[in-house]
Write a protein that holds these residues in place. Structure first.
Motif: not given
Length: 119
Positions: A26, A34, A37
């Protein structure tokens, strides 16, 4: 930016990070949101005997969230400027959420059983 790697097996934090299927990586921005990913596949060797810490450092990983981890692996990761936080026995997504919320213990038990690693 910060990169957090989580050893993954069946969408759970793998108990033995050196043998995981892959690492979920991440990327967080300054607000701990975030922004990306990805998956990183590495050699499936025991973390204290492999080049795994160097591979993660080359990907600019700053933090490793683990379930269990041995002292040798912790030492190698720290030598590569990767902070280790262990004790995550949950899904990868929940581990990441706990990290973001700072809902974890930084004191954890170091794994001394090397399973099938033949130490």
């Amino acid at each position: 930016m910060m990169k957090i790697a989580i050893p993954t097996k069946d969408n759970q934090v793998d108990d033995h990070f050196g043998h995981c299927e892959y690492f979920t990586v991440y990327e967080l921005n300054e607000k701990k949101e975030i922004v990306n990913e990805s998956q990183l596949t590495t050699s499936k060797e025991c973390g204290c005997k492999s080049n795994l810490a160097h591979e993660l450092a080359a990907e600019k990983v700053n933090v490793m969230l683990a379930s269990g981890i041995g002292e040798g692996a912790i030492r190698k990761l720290k030598e590569n400027n990767i902070e280790v936080i262990a004790g995550f026995k949950c899904s990868v997504k929940e581990a990441m959420n706990k990290y973001i919320r700072q809902d974890y213990f930084s004191n954890f038990t170091i794994c001394t059983d090397h399973h099938e690693c033949s130490h």
